[in-house]
Motif scaffolding. Structure first.
Motif, PDB file in Angstrom:
ATOM      1  N   VAL A 130       0.840  -1.195   0.000  1.00  0.00           N
ATOM      2  CA  VAL A 130       0.000   0.000   0.000  1.00  0.00           C
ATOM      3  C   VAL A 130       0.877   1.248   0.000  1.00  0.00           C
ATOM      4  O   VAL A 130       0.616   2.208  -0.737  1.00  0.00           O
ATOM      5  N   ALA A 131       1.930   1.234   0.814  1.00  0.00           N
ATOM      6  CA  ALA A 131       2.818   2.398   0.893  1.00  0.00           C
ATOM      7  C   ALA A 131       3.480   2.677  -0.452  1.00  0.00           C
ATOM      8  O   ALA A 131       3.511   3.828  -0.918  1.00  0.00           O
ATOM      9  N   GLY A 132       4.004   1.644  -1.086  1.00  0.00           N
ATOM     10  CA  GLY A 132       4.643   1.841  -2.388  1.00  0.00           C
ATOM     11  C   GLY A 132       3.676   2.368  -3.429  1.00  0.00           C
ATOM     12  O   GLY A 132       3.989   3.274  -4.205  1.00  0.00           O
ATOM     13  N   TYR A 133       2.473   1.816  -3.443  1.00  0.00           N
ATOM     14  CA  TYR A 133       1.448   2.267  -4.392  1.00  0.00           C
ATOM     15  C   TYR A 133       1.054   3.714  -4.095  1.00  0.00           C
ATOM     16  O   TYR A 133       0.939   4.537  -5.004  1.00  0.00           O
ATOM     17  N   GLU A 134       0.855   3.999  -2.819  1.00  0.00           N
ATOM     18  CA  GLU A 134       0.447   5.354  -2.422  1.00  0.00           C
ATOM     19  C   GLU A 134       1.527   6.372  -2.797  1.00  0.00           C
ATOM     20  O   GLU A 134       1.228   7.434  -3.320  1.00  0.00           O
ATOM     21  N   LYS A 135       2.790   6.038  -2.548  1.00  0.00           N
ATOM     22  CA  LYS A 135       3.888   6.951  -2.908  1.00  0.00           C
ATOM     23  C   LYS A 135       3.914   7.217  -4.402  1.00  0.00           C
ATOM     24  O   LYS A 135       4.170   8.333  -4.837  1.00  0.00           O
ATOM     25  N   ARG A 136       3.643   6.191  -5.173  1.00  0.00           N
ATOM     26  CA  ARG A 136       3.699   6.301  -6.631  1.00  0.00           C
ATOM     27  C   ARG A 136       2.511   7.069  -7.206  1.00  0.00           C
ATOM     28  O   ARG A 136       2.612   7.637  -8.295  1.00  0.00           O
ATOM     29  N   HIS A 137       1.391   7.093  -6.504  1.00  0.00           N
ATOM     30  CA  HIS A 137       0.195   7.682  -7.091  1.00  0.00           C
ATOM     31  C   HIS A 137      -0.223   9.003  -6.435  1.00  0.00           C
ATOM     32  O   HIS A 137      -0.166  10.038  -7.082  1.00  0.00           O
ATOM     33  N   ARG A 138      -0.645   8.974  -5.180  1.00  0.00           N
ATOM     34  CA  ARG A 138      -1.208  10.188  -4.583  1.00  0.00           C
ATOM     35  C   ARG A 138      -0.348  10.784  -3.469  1.00  0.00           C
ATOM     36  O   ARG A 138      -0.485  11.952  -3.150  1.00  0.00           O
ATOM     37  N   ALA A 139       0.489   9.966  -2.868  1.00  0.00           N
ATOM     38  CA  ALA A 139       1.424  10.417  -1.826  1.00  0.00           C
ATOM     39  C   ALA A 139       0.725  11.193  -0.713  1.00  0.00           C
ATOM     40  O   ALA A 139       1.191  12.247  -0.288  1.00  0.00           O
ATOM     41  N   ARG A 140      -0.384  10.666  -0.218  1.00  0.00           N
ATOM     42  CA  ARG A 140      -1.119  11.345   0.856  1.00  0.00           C
ATOM     43  C   ARG A 140      -0.386  11.125   2.177  1.00  0.00           C
ATOM     44  O   ARG A 140      -0.163   9.987   2.610  1.00  0.00           O
ATOM     45  N   ALA A 141      -0.022  12.211   2.807  1.00  0.00           N
ATOM     46  CA  ALA A 141       0.765  12.159   4.044  1.00  0.00           C
ATOM     47  C   ALA A 141       0.025  11.400   5.141  1.00  0.00           C
ATOM     48  O   ALA A 141       0.647  10.633   5.897  1.00  0.00           O
ATOM     49  N   THR A 142      -1.274  11.578   5.252  1.00  0.00           N
ATOM     50  CA  THR A 142      -2.059  10.895   6.295  1.00  0.00           C
ATOM     51  C   THR A 142      -1.904   9.385   6.176  1.00  0.00           C
ATOM     52  O   THR A 142      -1.678   8.687   7.169  1.00  0.00           O
ATOM     53  N   VAL A 143      -2.024   8.879   4.943  1.00  0.00           N
ATOM     54  CA  VAL A 143      -1.928   7.433   4.702  1.00  0.00           C
ATOM     55  C   VAL A 143      -0.507   6.952   4.970  1.00  0.00           C
ATOM     56  O   VAL A 143      -0.295   5.965   5.687  1.00  0.00           O
ATOM     57  N   LEU A 144       0.473   7.646   4.426  1.00  0.00           N
ATOM     58  CA  LEU A 144       1.874   7.225   4.572  1.00  0.00           C
ATOM     59  C   LEU A 144       2.337   7.291   6.029  1.00  0.00           C
ATOM     60  O   LEU A 144       3.059   6.396   6.492  1.00  0.00           O
ATOM     61  N   ASN A 145       1.920   8.311   6.765  1.00  0.00           N
ATOM     62  CA  ASN A 145       2.304   8.416   8.182  1.00  0.00           C
ATOM     63  C   ASN A 145       1.708   7.267   8.989  1.00  0.00           C
ATOM     64  O   ASN A 145       2.380   6.682   9.842  1.00  0.00           O
ATOM     65  N   ARG A 146       0.443   6.918   8.725  1.00  0.00           N
ATOM     66  CA  ARG A 146      -0.191   5.822   9.462  1.00  0.00           C
ATOM     67  C   ARG A 146       0.496   4.488   9.142  1.00  0.00           C
ATOM     68  O   ARG A 146       0.707   3.660  10.031  1.00  0.00           O
TER      69      ARG A 146
END
Length: 159
Positions: A130-146
């Motif tokens: 999820v982190a890798g996908y999130e970084k590649r697409h939307r990079a939402r800080a809330t998601v990445l921090n959690r």
């Protein structure tokens, strides 16, 4: 009288041949119909045999795929024990994953808050995806921090 008899015989042979030809020609439609029915039966049998072979091949390939996945999982577990491999894997996991491969359904349609709610209970490996996908697409800080918080809580779980 020999000539007359031979002429009659020749005439009768010609008429007989014509009659035989007519009988044979009358039988052609029936013969063609039977041949077509036989062709249809053979085609059906061939189709059934083909379906049977395809099902058998699919079953074999399914079993082989499961075996390969199992073996790959074991190799992966052994490789992660090599110093540095687990760290490199964490860095790469998720970078080549598509949304349909994520452990959260309909990921792209979810808000950051909805994603954060679904992160609890995921394995470290799933979190990394999820982190890798999130970084590649939307990079939402809330998601990445959690995700970082959850990864910090269980640093040794890699499933």
């Amino acid at each position: 009288m020999g000539l007359v008899k031979e002429t009659q015989r020749s005439l009768y042979a010609t008429v007989g041949a014509a009659a035989w030809t007519m009988d044979a020609m009358r039988a052609i439609p029936d013969q063609m119909g039977r041949a077509w029915q036989q062709r249809t039966q053979w085609m059906n049998r061939a189709g059934e045999a083909y379906d049977d072979l395809a099902e058998r091949g699919q079953a074999i390939m399914g079993g082989a795929r499961q075996e390969v996945q199992h073996q790959a999982g074991q190799v992966g577990e052994q490789a992660r024990r090599i110093p540095g491999v687990a760290r490199a894997e964490r860095a790469m996991t998720g970078r080549v994953v598509d949304a349909d491969q994520l452990p959260i359904a309909d990921y792209d349609s979810l808000t950051a808050g909805e994603v954060v709610q679904r992160l609890q209970g995921l394995s470290q490996r799933e979190l990394q995806k999820v982190a890798g996908y999130e970084k590649r697409h939307r990079a939402r800080a809330t998601v990445l921090n959690r995700i970082d918080e959850l990864l910090a809580k269980s640093p040794t779980t890699t499933t």
